[in-house]
Scaffold this motif. Structure first.
Motif, PDB file in Angstrom:
ATOM      1  N   GLY A  31       0.674  -1.648   0.132  1.00  0.00           N
ATOM      2  CA  GLY A  31       0.471  -0.174  -0.265  1.00  0.00           C
ATOM      3  C   GLY A  31       0.770   1.248   0.334  1.00  0.00           C
ATOM      4  O   GLY A  31       0.467   1.984  -0.109  1.00  0.00           O
ATOM      5  N   ARG A  32       2.012   1.220  -0.171  1.00  0.00           N
ATOM      6  CA  ARG A  32       2.832   2.566  -0.325  1.00  0.00           C
ATOM      7  C   ARG A  32       3.488   2.848  -1.165  1.00  0.00           C
ATOM      8  O   ARG A  32       3.612   1.419  -1.645  1.00  0.00           O
ATOM      9  N   VAL A  33       3.716   3.721  -1.754  1.00  0.00           N
ATOM     10  CA  VAL A  33       5.118   3.512  -2.820  1.00  0.00           C
ATOM     11  C   VAL A  33       6.459   4.140  -3.038  1.00  0.00           C
ATOM     12  O   VAL A  33       6.394   5.073  -1.854  1.00  0.00           O
ATOM     13  N   LEU A  34       6.871   3.627  -3.827  1.00  0.00           N
ATOM     14  CA  LEU A  34       8.743   4.286  -3.911  1.00  0.00           C
ATOM     15  C   LEU A  34       8.545   5.847  -3.655  1.00  0.00           C
ATOM     16  O   LEU A  34       8.408   5.678  -4.960  1.00  0.00           O
ATOM     17  N   LEU A  35       9.164   6.426  -3.362  1.00  0.00           N
ATOM     18  CA  LEU A  35       9.470   7.441  -3.386  1.00  0.00           C
ATOM     19  C   LEU A  35      10.762   8.288  -3.318  1.00  0.00           C
ATOM     20  O   LEU A  35      11.963   7.490  -2.327  1.00  0.00           O
ATOM     21  N   GLY A  36      11.964   8.617  -4.136  1.00  0.00           N
ATOM     22  CA  GLY A  36      13.518   9.345  -4.230  1.00  0.00           C
ATOM     23  C   GLY A  36      13.516  10.622  -4.289  1.00  0.00           C
ATOM     24  O   GLY A  36      12.524  11.203  -4.724  1.00  0.00           O
ATOM     25  N   GLU A  37      14.464  10.957  -2.526  1.00  0.00           N
ATOM     26  CA  GLU A  37      14.535  12.213  -2.289  1.00  0.00           C
ATOM     27  C   GLU A  37      15.852  13.080  -3.921  1.00  0.00           C
ATOM     28  O   GLU A  37      17.050  12.226  -4.152  1.00  0.00           O
ATOM     29  N   ARG A  38      15.305  13.618  -4.589  1.00  0.00           N
ATOM     30  CA  ARG A  38      16.092  14.099  -5.889  1.00  0.00           C
ATOM     31  C   ARG A  38      17.399  14.668  -5.605  1.00  0.00           C
ATOM     32  O   ARG A  38      17.585  15.898  -4.296  1.00  0.00           O
ATOM     33  N   VAL A  39      19.036  14.830  -6.013  1.00  0.00           N
ATOM     34  CA  VAL A  39      20.423  15.394  -6.060  1.00  0.00           C
ATOM     35  C   VAL A  39      20.166  16.310  -6.653  1.00  0.00           C
ATOM     36  O   VAL A  39      20.407  17.313  -6.341  1.00  0.00           O
ATOM     37  N   LYS A  40      19.369  16.217  -7.916  1.00  0.00           N
ATOM     38  CA  LYS A  40      20.448  16.898  -9.986  1.00  0.00           C
ATOM     39  C   LYS A  40      19.047  17.521  -9.789  1.00  0.00           C
ATOM     40  O   LYS A  40      18.350  17.432  -9.429  1.00  0.00           O
ATOM     41  N   PRO A  41      19.135  18.482 -10.249  1.00  0.00           N
ATOM     42  CA  PRO A  41      18.543  19.542 -11.046  1.00  0.00           C
ATOM     43  C   PRO A  41      17.217  18.735 -12.449  1.00  0.00           C
ATOM     44  O   PRO A  41      18.297  17.754 -13.172  1.00  0.00           O
ATOM     45  N   PRO A  42      16.267  18.835 -12.442  1.00  0.00           N
ATOM     46  CA  PRO A  42      15.443  19.603 -12.253  1.00  0.00           C
ATOM     47  C   PRO A  42      15.014  19.270 -10.552  1.00  0.00           C
ATOM     48  O   PRO A  42      15.061  17.857 -11.182  1.00  0.00           O
ATOM     49  N   GLY A  43      14.056  19.697  -9.776  1.00  0.00           N
ATOM     50  CA  GLY A  43      13.794  19.197  -8.561  1.00  0.00           C
ATOM     51  C   GLY A  43      14.863  18.654  -7.441  1.00  0.00           C
ATOM     52  O   GLY A  43      13.956  18.179  -6.770  1.00  0.00           O
ATOM     53  N   ALA A  44      16.142  19.376  -7.364  1.00  0.00           N
ATOM     54  CA  ALA A  44      17.008  19.100  -6.278  1.00  0.00           C
ATOM     55  C   ALA A  44      15.876  18.673  -4.941  1.00  0.00           C
ATOM     56  O   ALA A  44      15.815  20.829  -5.287  1.00  0.00           O
ATOM     57  N   GLY A  45      16.096  17.637  -4.393  1.00  0.00           N
ATOM     58  CA  GLY A  45      15.365  17.788  -2.666  1.00  0.00           C
ATOM     59  C   GLY A  45      13.627  17.544  -2.503  1.00  0.00           C
ATOM     60  O   GLY A  45      13.487  18.001  -1.613  1.00  0.00           O
ATOM     61  N   SER A  46      12.910  17.704  -3.367  1.00  0.00           N
ATOM     62  CA  SER A  46      11.790  16.944  -4.226  1.00  0.00           C
ATOM     63  C   SER A  46      11.949  15.748  -4.194  1.00  0.00           C
ATOM     64  O   SER A  46      12.936  14.896  -4.831  1.00  0.00           O
ATOM     65  N   TYR A  47      11.016  15.266  -3.594  1.00  0.00           N
ATOM     66  CA  TYR A  47      10.410  13.736  -3.972  1.00  0.00           C
ATOM     67  C   TYR A  47      10.106  13.264  -5.423  1.00  0.00           C
ATOM     68  O   TYR A  47       9.050  13.599  -5.301  1.00  0.00           O
TER      69      TYR A  47
END
Length: 155
Positions: A31-47
């Motif tokens: 019931g959970r989804v795998l997300l990763g926090e981005r290191v590189k742009p675009p979206g660095a710091g976002s999941y």
């Protein structure tokens, strides 16, 4: 040498001659989804969902699964297509600075717990409530809601 500043965008991806094709996968486990926090742009710091560029001779599904394993150490099987997302950014002069077309799939977890990599600072297995508090890449929340609805359509 440790850098404290932002990681620059790969110059070959800036001001492309045509849209760049990428693939991602929303992997579900209990019931959970795998997300990763981005290191590189675009979206660095976002999941975001694990994913990346499609290589020559590779299918969209193969690319999504390869990127998943490279970025997180997780393996999965594709269970469906979830749609596509376009990332289109223009500079101040109106020129196309970035244009990605990302084919997004739905998958079921097979193995691996998820580990950080050079592209993902942290890995989380998120539930629906977590989507309200995590910083997500633009357009991710509706894509995940669609994936969740698609998974439950057959119930």
């Amino acid at each position: 040498m440790t850098s404290t500043g932002p990681v620059p965008l790969d110059p070959s991806r800036s001001y492309p001659a045509r849209p760049i094709i990428a693939a991602s996968v929303a992997v579900f486990r209990n019931g959970r989804v795998l997300l990763g926090e981005r290191v590189k742009p675009p979206g660095a710091g976002s999941y975001s969902l694990p994913g990346g560029l499609v290589e020559l001779g590779e299918t969209l599904e193969e690319a999504a699964l390869r990127e998943l394993t490279e970025e997180t150490g997780v393996t999965a099987r594709i269970t469906g297509f979830n749609g596509h997302v376009e990332v289109l950014a223009r500079d101040n002069a109106g020129r196309v600075e970035r244009h990605f077309v990302v084919a997004s799939f739905i998958g079921e977890w097979v193995s691996g717990e998820g580990v950080a990599s050079d592209e993902t600072r942290t890995i989380v297995w998120a539930n629906l409530a977590d989507l309200e508090t995590l910083p997500l890449t633009p357009g991710l929340k509706p894509l995940l809601e669609q994936a969740i609805a698609s998974r439950h359509a057959g119930d």
